[in-house]
Design an enzyme around this catalytic site. Structure first.
Site, PDB file in Angstrom:
ATOM      1  N   ASP A   4       0.867  -1.189   0.000  1.00 14.00           N
ATOM      2  CA  ASP A   4       0.000   0.000   0.000  1.00 14.00           C
ATOM      3  C   ASP A   4       0.898   1.232   0.000  1.00 14.00           C
ATOM      4  OD1 ASP A   4      -3.285   0.193   1.051  1.00 14.00           O
ATOM      5  OD2 ASP A   4      -2.120   2.020   0.740  1.00 14.00           O
TER       6      ASP A   4
ATOM      7  N   LEU B 286      -7.981   4.398  -6.569  1.00 21.78           N
ATOM      8  CA  LEU B 286      -8.669   5.582  -6.060  1.00 21.78           C
ATOM      9  C   LEU B 286     -10.153   5.324  -6.289  1.00 21.78           C
ATOM     10  CD1 LEU B 286      -6.347   8.283  -7.680  1.00 21.78           C
ATOM     11  CD2 LEU B 286      -6.302   7.439  -5.311  1.00 21.78           C
TER      12      LEU B 286
ATOM     13  N   PHE C 223     -30.149  12.493  -0.632  1.00 26.18           N
ATOM     14  CA  PHE C 223     -30.089  13.004  -2.006  1.00 26.18           C
ATOM     15  C   PHE C 223     -31.276  12.515  -2.831  1.00 26.18           C
ATOM     16  CE2 PHE C 223     -25.234  12.975  -1.302  1.00 26.18           C
ATOM     17  CZ  PHE C 223     -25.247  14.293  -0.841  1.00 26.18           C
TER      18      PHE C 223
ATOM     19  N   TYR D 111     -14.189   6.924 -12.879  1.00 21.68           N
ATOM     20  CA  TYR D 111     -13.926   5.816 -11.952  1.00 21.68           C
ATOM     21  C   TYR D 111     -14.551   4.523 -12.494  1.00 21.68           C
ATOM     22  CZ  TYR D 111     -14.732   2.699  -7.987  1.00 21.68           C
ATOM     23  OH  TYR D 111     -14.807   1.577  -7.188  1.00 21.68           O
TER      24      TYR D 111
ATOM     25  N   SER E 139     -16.896  -3.567  -9.430  1.00 19.87           N
ATOM     26  CA  SER E 139     -17.942  -2.808  -8.738  1.00 19.87           C
ATOM     27  C   SER E 139     -19.258  -2.927  -9.479  1.00 19.87           C
ATOM     28  CB  SER E 139     -17.515  -1.341  -8.691  1.00 19.87           C
ATOM     29  OG  SER E 139     -18.595  -0.523  -8.341  1.00 19.87           O
TER      30      SER E 139
ATOM     31  N   LYS F 222     -12.958   0.815 -14.121  1.00 21.72           N
ATOM     32  CA  LYS F 222     -13.283  -0.572 -13.749  1.00 21.72           C
ATOM     33  C   LYS F 222     -13.672  -1.368 -14.997  1.00 21.72           C
ATOM     34  CE  LYS F 222     -12.864  -0.324  -9.220  1.00 21.72           C
ATOM     35  NZ  LYS F 222     -11.681  -0.928  -8.594  1.00 21.72           N
TER      36      LYS F 222
HETATM   37  P1  NAD Z   1      -9.714   2.261   0.151  1.00 20.21           P
HETATM   38  O1  NAD Z   1      -9.379   3.590  -0.424  1.00 20.21           O
HETATM   39  O2  NAD Z   1     -10.073   2.198   1.582  1.00 20.21           O
HETATM   40  O3  NAD Z   1      -8.514   1.237  -0.104  1.00 20.21           O
HETATM   41  C1  NAD Z   1      -7.708   1.308  -1.251  1.00 20.21           C
HETATM   42  C2  NAD Z   1      -6.262   1.239  -0.770  1.00 20.21           C
HETATM   43  O4  NAD Z   1      -5.420   1.281  -1.915  1.00 20.21           O
HETATM   44  C3  NAD Z   1      -5.878   2.419   0.122  1.00 20.21           C
HETATM   45  O5  NAD Z   1      -5.270   1.923   1.293  1.00 20.21           O
HETATM   46  C4  NAD Z   1      -4.889   3.226  -0.723  1.00 20.21           C
HETATM   47  O6  NAD Z   1      -3.908   3.831   0.083  1.00 20.21           O
HETATM   48  C5  NAD Z   1      -4.329   2.143  -1.637  1.00 20.21           C
HETATM   49  N1  NAD Z   1      -3.870   2.640  -2.947  1.00 20.21           N
HETATM   50  C6  NAD Z   1      -4.539   3.406  -3.832  1.00 20.21           C
HETATM   51  N2  NAD Z   1      -3.762   3.645  -4.904  1.00 20.21           N
HETATM   52  C7  NAD Z   1      -2.598   2.993  -4.704  1.00 20.21           C
HETATM   53  C8  NAD Z   1      -1.403   2.849  -5.463  1.00 20.21           C
HETATM   54  N3  NAD Z   1      -1.239   3.465  -6.623  1.00 20.21           N
HETATM   55  N4  NAD Z   1      -0.413   2.089  -4.964  1.00 20.21           N
HETATM   56  C9  NAD Z   1      -0.547   1.471  -3.757  1.00 20.21           C
HETATM   57  N5  NAD Z   1      -1.633   1.584  -2.997  1.00 20.21           N
HETATM   58  C10 NAD Z   1      -2.661   2.332  -3.460  1.00 20.21           C
HETATM   59  O7  NAD Z   1     -10.874   1.639  -0.743  1.00 20.21           O
HETATM   60  P2  NAD Z   1     -11.772   0.342  -0.473  1.00 20.21           P
HETATM   61  O8  NAD Z   1     -13.152   0.797  -0.149  1.00 20.21           O
HETATM   62  O9  NAD Z   1     -11.072  -0.576   0.433  1.00 20.21           O
HETATM   63  O10 NAD Z   1     -11.824  -0.246  -1.943  1.00 20.21           O
HETATM   64  C11 NAD Z   1     -10.974  -1.310  -2.346  1.00 20.21           C
HETATM   65  C12 NAD Z   1     -11.276  -1.645  -3.794  1.00 20.21           C
HETATM   66  O11 NAD Z   1     -12.653  -1.991  -3.928  1.00 20.21           O
HETATM   67  C13 NAD Z   1     -11.034  -0.505  -4.785  1.00 20.21           C
HETATM   68  O12 NAD Z   1     -10.520  -1.050  -5.968  1.00 20.21           O
HETATM   69  C14 NAD Z   1     -12.423   0.045  -5.019  1.00 20.21           C
HETATM   70  O13 NAD Z   1     -12.526   0.668  -6.272  1.00 20.21           O
HETATM   71  C15 NAD Z   1     -13.259  -1.219  -4.950  1.00 20.21           C
HETATM   72  N6  NAD Z   1     -14.666  -0.992  -4.612  1.00 20.21           N
HETATM   73  C16 NAD Z   1     -14.974  -0.327  -3.460  1.00 20.21           C
HETATM   74  C17 NAD Z   1     -16.318  -0.093  -3.152  1.00 20.21           C
HETATM   75  C18 NAD Z   1     -16.696   0.668  -1.896  1.00 20.21           C
HETATM   76  O14 NAD Z   1     -17.845   1.133  -1.816  1.00 20.21           O
HETATM   77  N7  NAD Z   1     -15.822   0.795  -0.905  1.00 20.21           N
HETATM   78  C19 NAD Z   1     -17.332  -0.552  -3.995  1.00 20.21           C
HETATM   79  C20 NAD Z   1     -16.977  -1.241  -5.148  1.00 20.21           C
HETATM   80  C21 NAD Z   1     -15.632  -1.471  -5.447  1.00 20.21           C
HETATM   81  N1  UFG Z   2     -26.746   9.181  -0.253  1.00 14.54           N
HETATM   82  C1  UFG Z   2     -27.422  10.173   0.429  1.00 14.54           C
HETATM   83  N2  UFG Z   2     -26.694  11.039   1.181  1.00 14.54           N
HETATM   84  C2  UFG Z   2     -25.341  10.957   1.295  1.00 14.54           C
HETATM   85  C3  UFG Z   2     -24.654   9.941   0.586  1.00 14.54           C
HETATM   86  C4  UFG Z   2     -25.394   9.078  -0.180  1.00 14.54           C
HETATM   87  O1  UFG Z   2     -28.649  10.273   0.360  1.00 14.54           O
HETATM   88  O2  UFG Z   2     -24.737  11.786   1.988  1.00 14.54           O
HETATM   89  C5  UFG Z   2     -27.538   8.185  -1.024  1.00 14.54           C
HETATM   90  C6  UFG Z   2     -27.177   8.098  -2.480  1.00 14.54           C
HETATM   91  O3  UFG Z   2     -27.946   9.014  -3.229  1.00 14.54           O
HETATM   92  C7  UFG Z   2     -27.504   6.619  -2.776  1.00 14.54           C
HETATM   93  C8  UFG Z   2     -27.199   5.913  -1.464  1.00 14.54           C
HETATM   94  O4  UFG Z   2     -27.244   6.927  -0.463  1.00 14.54           O
HETATM   95  O5  UFG Z   2     -28.877   6.489  -3.042  1.00 14.54           O
HETATM   96  C9  UFG Z   2     -25.837   5.249  -1.428  1.00 14.54           C
HETATM   97  O6  UFG Z   2     -24.837   6.207  -1.769  1.00 14.54           O
HETATM   98  P1  UFG Z   2     -23.276   5.934  -1.538  1.00 14.54           P
HETATM   99  O7  UFG Z   2     -22.553   7.182  -1.921  1.00 14.54           O
HETATM  100  O8  UFG Z   2     -23.052   5.410  -0.171  1.00 14.54           O
HETATM  101  O9  UFG Z   2     -22.952   4.732  -2.530  1.00 14.54           O
HETATM  102  P2  UFG Z   2     -23.200   4.621  -4.112  1.00 14.54           P
HETATM  103  O10 UFG Z   2     -24.241   3.582  -4.324  1.00 14.54           O
HETATM  104  O11 UFG Z   2     -23.406   5.945  -4.719  1.00 14.54           O
HETATM  105  O12 UFG Z   2     -21.764   4.126  -4.609  1.00 14.54           O
HETATM  106  C10 UFG Z   2     -21.072   3.028  -3.989  1.00 14.54           C
HETATM  107  C11 UFG Z   2     -19.567   3.276  -4.103  1.00 14.54           C
HETATM  108  C12 UFG Z   2     -19.136   3.244  -5.535  1.00 14.54           C
HETATM  109  C13 UFG Z   2     -19.574   1.982  -6.187  1.00 14.54           C
HETATM  110  C14 UFG Z   2     -21.064   1.775  -6.000  1.00 14.54           C
HETATM  111  C15 UFG Z   2     -21.487   0.426  -6.530  1.00 14.54           C
HETATM  112  O13 UFG Z   2     -19.248   4.536  -3.551  1.00 14.54           O
HETATM  113  O14 UFG Z   2     -17.726   3.273  -5.585  1.00 14.54           O
HETATM  114  O15 UFG Z   2     -21.399   1.838  -4.611  1.00 14.54           O
HETATM  115  O16 UFG Z   2     -20.692  -0.557  -5.974  1.00 14.54           O
HETATM  116  F1  UFG Z   2     -19.301   2.055  -7.509  1.00 14.54           F
END
Ligand code: NAD
Ligand code: UFG
Length: 346
Positions: free
Chosen positions: A31, A83, A217, A148, A124, A152
């Site tokens: 990381d 990211l 929202f 973003y 995702s 993916k």
């Molecule tokens: P996060 O930001 O908590 O974790 C990602 C980690 O990757 C961080 O610790 C960051 O420091 C590290 N990182 C980023 N760029 C890097 C680089 N260039 N080199 C080395 N380390 C790097 O995010 P998360 O929620 O744990 O998500 C993990 C994965 O799951 C991501 O690929 C994200 O796109 C995917 N994902 C997350 C969600 C969600 O809602 N959290 C939903 C769908 C998919």
């Molecule tokens: N929402 C609110 N208020 C807030 C934040 C969110 O009403 O302050 C609502 C949104 O409109 C949505 C729901 O809550 O209806 C969930 O929103 P999130 O931002 O928590 O999550 P999203 O579904 O928008 O997106 C998440 C991740 C993305 C991923 C997606 C599908 O953030 O990275 O799920 O996996 F792509």
């Protein structure tokens, strides 16, 4: 098996690491701390009761990747590093494509050189764009609504091309729905920088008094209460999905694609109610009073869709995996993490 985990100190990576150690795998962590904090490492070592092999650095640093693959015997890679702020990606598309797409290409190239061909990718539900219907099945058409999400999708397509060219790879795309909650110990959870973008970290910040009210929202979506519906999945269920995928898919060459969700959607208002209940339940021993988490209705957020939830049947059948924890448990665990760590990992 030795598993390289990129993004290992992030939200999902850290929870998966704990599950991996419990399942007997040996993790190697990478990381660059761009969205996580170093202080998580001693906590992870205490939780897993082992000294962890950790590399600090960037997946864009090819020399570092070469060093890791030379120094370590790696059997499979779980690639979390990315990211992930959808809104930010529209402001900084080049940074997102560079970090997420180019970073992934670096990793795959080094893997090929070192004959490591088992790869699990954090995809995702965003790759389904605005689905024509719910629940969403893996064969549904893909679309993207942000740099973003497009990143993916591009990586999924790169991996499809790779498997066509080199059929001895085992590639698993795990499409996460909405991971929330925290490890039940209260020691690990989501630690967003600044004001959270996502719903549930925002709710817990309001509940603890750092923010005034939840902004909902939109309440004019074609859903029963008018607010957006998502498939929230406990982060430990998601973590366990990776273990199932490693056990089943890693021995099978080919491309494997799974939705990781619960198969149930909840509206924003239902989530706020579940969190209010969790907070009241935790507080009742202290004060006996009950309070609701305050919210206000705001306009829709650009790019949001009305509803999104998974059909997780394929993962149930093939991986013998299904989500076990309900929304109440997600809320209770998230609240325990928030109260035990009001400033996150600091
Ligand atoms: P996060 O930001 O908590 O974790 C990602 C980690 O990757 C961080 O610790 C960051 O420091 C590290 N990182 C980023 N760029 C890097 C680089 N260039 N080199 C080395 N380390 C790097 O995010 P998360 O929620 O744990 O998500 C993990 C994965 O799951 C991501 O690929 C994200 O796109 C995917 N994902 C997350 C969600 C969600 O809602 N959290 C939903 C769908 C998919
Ligand atoms: N929402 C609110 N208020 C807030 C934040 C969110 O009403 O302050 C609502 C949104 O409109 C949505 C729901 O809550 O209806 C969930 O929103 P999130 O931002 O928590 O999550 P999203 O579904 O928008 O997106 C998440 C991740 C993305 C991923 C997606 C599908 O953030 O990275 O799920 O996996 F792509």
């Amino acid at each position: 098996m030795n598993i390289l985990i990129t993004g290992a100190t992030g939200y999902i990576g850290s929870h998966t690491l704990i599950a991996l150690c419990e399942a007997g795998f040996t993790p190697i962590l990478l990381d660059n701390f761009c969205n996580s904090k170093r202080v998580i490492l001693p906590r992870l070592e205490a939780q897993t009761k082992q000294s962890l092999k950790f590399y600090e650095g960037d997946i864009l640093d090819v020399q570092l990747l070469k060093r890791i693959f030379t120094e370590q015997k790696i059997d499979a890679v779980i690639h979390f590093a990315a990211l992930k702020a959808v809104g930010e990606s529209t402001q900084k598309p080049l940074e997102y494509y560079q970090n997420n797409v180019a970073g992934c290409l670096n990793l795959l190239t080094i893997m090929k050189t070192h004959h490591v061909k088992r790869f699990i990718f954090s995809s995702s539900a965003t790759v389904y764009g605005d689905p024509a219907s719910v629940p969403i099945q893996e064969h549904f058409p893909r679309a993207s609504t942000s740099p973003y999400g497009r990143g993916k999708l591009i990586i999924e397509e790169i991996l499809e091309d790779l498997i066509k060219a080199e059929s001895d790879w085992s590639i698993t795309l795990l499409r996460y729905f909405n991971p929330i909650g925290a490890h039940e110990s209260g020691q690990f959870g989501e630690d967003p920088q600044g004001i959270p973008n996502n719903l549930t970290p925002y709710i817990t910040q309001v509940a603890i008094g750092n923010l005034e009210k939840v902004q909902v929202f939109g309440n004019d979506y074609p859903t029963p209460d008018g607010t957006g519906i998502r498939d929230y999945i406990h982060v430990m269920d998601l973590a366990e999905g990776h273990i199932a995928a490693l056990k089943i898919c890693a021995s099978k060459a080919g491309l494997h694609i799974y939705n990781l969700g619960t198969g149930r959607g909840y509206s924003v208002l239902e989530v706020i109610t579940a969190f209010s209940n969790a907070v009241n339940q935790a507080d009742s021993t202290k004060s006996g009073s009950t309070k609701a988490i305050p919210y206000e209705i705001k306009p829709r957020r650009a790019g949001d869709i009305a509803e999104c939830w998974a059909d997780p049947t394929r993962a149930q059948k093939d991986l013998n995996w299904s989500a076990q924890r309900n929304l109440n448990q997600m809320a209770q665990d998230a609240w325990r993490w928030q109260t035990q760590n009001p400033k996150g990992y600091e």
